[in-house]
Design a protein around this motif. Sequence first.
Motif, PDB file in Angstrom:
ATOM      1  N   ASP A 102      -1.724   0.648   3.365  1.00 43.29           N
ATOM      2  CA  ASP A 102      -1.240  -0.395   4.266  1.00 43.29           C
ATOM      3  C   ASP A 102      -1.188  -1.758   3.587  1.00 43.29           C
ATOM      4  O   ASP A 102      -0.641  -2.711   4.154  1.00 43.29           O
ATOM      5  N   GLN A 103      -1.736  -1.856   2.367  1.00 46.02           N
ATOM      6  CA  GLN A 103      -1.680  -3.103   1.603  1.00 46.02           C
ATOM      7  C   GLN A 103      -1.153  -2.799   0.191  1.00 46.02           C
ATOM      8  O   GLN A 103      -1.885  -2.872  -0.799  1.00 46.02           O
ATOM      9  N   PRO A 104       0.116  -2.481   0.091  1.00 42.74           N
ATOM     10  CA  PRO A 104       0.678  -2.077  -1.213  1.00 42.74           C
ATOM     11  C   PRO A 104       0.583  -3.136  -2.297  1.00 42.74           C
ATOM     12  O   PRO A 104       0.609  -2.805  -3.485  1.00 42.74           O
ATOM     13  N   ALA A 124       4.510   4.374   1.607  1.00 39.50           N
ATOM     14  CA  ALA A 124       4.356   4.438   3.061  1.00 39.50           C
ATOM     15  C   ALA A 124       3.123   3.613   3.408  1.00 39.50           C
ATOM     16  O   ALA A 124       2.169   3.559   2.621  1.00 39.50           O
ATOM     17  N   VAL A 125       3.139   2.979   4.576  1.00 37.18           N
ATOM     18  CA  VAL A 125       2.027   2.094   4.932  1.00 37.18           C
ATOM     19  C   VAL A 125       1.175   2.645   6.070  1.00 37.18           C
ATOM     20  O   VAL A 125       0.220   1.993   6.499  1.00 37.18           O
ATOM     21  N   SER A 126       1.498   3.829   6.544  1.00 34.97           N
ATOM     22  CA  SER A 126       0.712   4.433   7.627  1.00 34.97           C
ATOM     23  C   SER A 126       0.807   5.951   7.546  1.00 34.97           C
ATOM     24  O   SER A 126       1.669   6.498   6.854  1.00 34.97           O
ATOM     25  N   THR A 127      -0.083   6.610   8.275  1.00 33.41           N
ATOM     26  CA  THR A 127      -0.063   8.073   8.310  1.00 33.41           C
ATOM     27  C   THR A 127       1.247   8.574   8.912  1.00 33.41           C
ATOM     28  O   THR A 127       1.870   9.511   8.382  1.00 33.41           O
ATOM     29  N   ASP A 128       1.671   7.967  10.013  1.00 34.81           N
ATOM     30  CA  ASP A 128       2.913   8.405  10.657  1.00 34.81           C
ATOM     31  C   ASP A 128       4.110   8.259   9.721  1.00 34.81           C
ATOM     32  O   ASP A 128       4.945   9.163   9.624  1.00 34.81           O
ATOM     33  N   GLN A 129       4.200   7.115   9.057  1.00 35.34           N
ATOM     34  CA  GLN A 129       5.319   6.906   8.141  1.00 35.34           C
ATOM     35  C   GLN A 129       5.255   7.897   6.986  1.00 35.34           C
ATOM     36  O   GLN A 129       6.275   8.443   6.564  1.00 35.34           O
ATOM     37  N   ALA A 130       4.051   8.143   6.486  1.00 32.65           N
ATOM     38  CA  ALA A 130       3.895   9.097   5.387  1.00 32.65           C
ATOM     39  C   ALA A 130       4.365  10.483   5.801  1.00 32.65           C
ATOM     40  O   ALA A 130       5.082  11.163   5.051  1.00 32.65           O
ATOM     41  N   MET A 147      -8.044   5.046   1.893  1.00 35.44           N
ATOM     42  CA  MET A 147      -8.859   5.715   2.913  1.00 35.44           C
ATOM     43  C   MET A 147      -8.735   5.023   4.270  1.00 35.44           C
ATOM     44  O   MET A 147      -8.212   5.584   5.218  1.00 35.44           O
ATOM     45  N   GLY A 148      -9.211   3.789   4.373  1.00 36.12           N
ATOM     46  CA  GLY A 148      -9.185   3.097   5.655  1.00 36.12           C
ATOM     47  C   GLY A 148      -7.914   2.305   5.861  1.00 36.12           C
ATOM     48  O   GLY A 148      -7.447   1.596   4.967  1.00 36.12           O
ATOM     49  N   ARG A 149      -7.329   2.483   7.047  1.00 33.82           N
ATOM     50  CA  ARG A 149      -6.163   1.692   7.446  1.00 33.82           C
ATOM     51  C   ARG A 149      -6.389   1.242   8.887  1.00 33.82           C
ATOM     52  O   ARG A 149      -7.277   1.769   9.563  1.00 33.82           O
ATOM     53  N   PRO A 150      -5.607   0.292   9.394  1.00 35.54           N
ATOM     54  CA  PRO A 150      -5.821  -0.188  10.768  1.00 35.54           C
ATOM     55  C   PRO A 150      -5.884   0.947  11.794  1.00 35.54           C
ATOM     56  O   PRO A 150      -6.589   0.848  12.801  1.00 35.54           O
ATOM     57  N   GLU A 151      -5.181   2.033  11.516  1.00 32.10           N
ATOM     58  CA  GLU A 151      -5.145   3.148  12.469  1.00 32.10           C
ATOM     59  C   GLU A 151      -6.464   3.910  12.540  1.00 32.10           C
ATOM     60  O   GLU A 151      -6.808   4.503  13.559  1.00 32.10           O
ATOM     61  N   SER A 152      -7.226   3.918  11.422  1.00 27.53           N
ATOM     62  CA  SER A 152      -8.485   4.668  11.370  1.00 27.53           C
ATOM     63  C   SER A 152      -9.209   4.362  10.066  1.00 27.53           C
ATOM     64  O   SER A 152      -8.568   4.155   9.034  1.00 27.53           O
ATOM     65  N   HIS A 153     -10.556   4.376  10.107  1.00 25.39           N
ATOM     66  CA  HIS A 153     -11.308   4.144   8.877  1.00 25.39           C
ATOM     67  C   HIS A 153     -11.343   5.396   8.003  1.00 25.39           C
ATOM     68  O   HIS A 153     -11.805   5.350   6.859  1.00 25.39           O
ATOM     69  N   THR A 154     -10.850   6.512   8.546  1.00 20.90           N
ATOM     70  CA  THR A 154     -10.735   7.749   7.769  1.00 20.90           C
ATOM     71  C   THR A 154      -9.273   8.205   7.703  1.00 20.90           C
ATOM     72  O   THR A 154      -8.983   9.403   7.686  1.00 20.90           O
ATOM     73  N   ALA A 155      -8.372   7.264   7.654  1.00 20.92           N
ATOM     74  CA  ALA A 155      -6.934   7.584   7.695  1.00 20.92           C
ATOM     75  C   ALA A 155      -6.515   8.495   6.545  1.00 20.92           C
ATOM     76  O   ALA A 155      -5.635   9.343   6.706  1.00 20.92           O
ATOM     77  N   TYR A 175      -7.482   7.128  -3.286  1.00 24.68           N
ATOM     78  CA  TYR A 175      -7.693   5.967  -4.158  1.00 24.68           C
ATOM     79  C   TYR A 175      -8.183   4.819  -3.289  1.00 24.68           C
ATOM     80  O   TYR A 175      -7.407   4.205  -2.548  1.00 24.68           O
ATOM     81  N   SER A 176      -9.465   4.546  -3.367  1.00 21.69           N
ATOM     82  CA  SER A 176     -10.055   3.508  -2.519  1.00 21.69           C
ATOM     83  C   SER A 176     -11.034   2.671  -3.335  1.00 21.69           C
ATOM     84  O   SER A 176     -11.294   2.963  -4.507  1.00 21.69           O
ATOM     85  N   ASP A 177     -11.585   1.648  -2.699  1.00 19.36           N
ATOM     86  CA  ASP A 177     -12.514   0.763  -3.395  1.00 19.36           C
ATOM     87  C   ASP A 177     -13.917   1.353  -3.501  1.00 19.36           C
ATOM     88  O   ASP A 177     -14.763   0.814  -4.219  1.00 19.36           O
TER      89      ASP A 177
END
Length: 212
Positions: A102-104, A124-130, A147-155, A175-177
Amino acid sequence: MEIATVVVQGLGAVAWPAVVAFVLWTFRDPLGRLLTSGSVSVRAAGVEISTSARAAAATALQDAGTDKAVPLDAQTAGTRVEAGAAAVAARPAPPRVLWVDDQPAHNVHERDALLRLGMVVEQAVSTDQALQVILRSTPFDVIVSDMGRPESHTAGYDLLDQLHRAGIRTPFIVYSDSTDPSHYDQAISHGALGSTASPAELLDLIVQALRR
């Protein structure tokens, strides 16, 4: 016998200039780049990678490491990139990578490294778009997801689970922090190829996926 020898030698004298001319014409573009920019393009299995592109990919990988606070020296970056170039060149067509985040803007250098290596990267910036992109397009060779996106912390896991329920088993990399070792184990348990916060390790995982 002497006449045959003379004839063969004569044909050789005539043929060699033709062979040289053919080689120069066939490889005129790579030779031109070599003379003008020091870059030689190497074509294998339909994918073209140049020395200058590999050098740019190594620089981008180092820049990504600096951004992620995991510095990478030039030699190590070059070794990683050479492995990536070999994996790409062995493919019949440019590998397709879907990058979900969500933050490319946070992964500009990483994507630049992949592009320099001849990969095709779609975002893609969201699960739905992906999911929409995956279902409507040519199959991807690798999926990279945060991993975490506004839609879920386990997106990231949510996307992976949905793909598996749909029967899609594309190699999936988280790929996460996070540098928590338990997160790697969790990613594996969900069916991911791996999880990392390091740009160099990310490239290693992508190469592993392409070599499957």
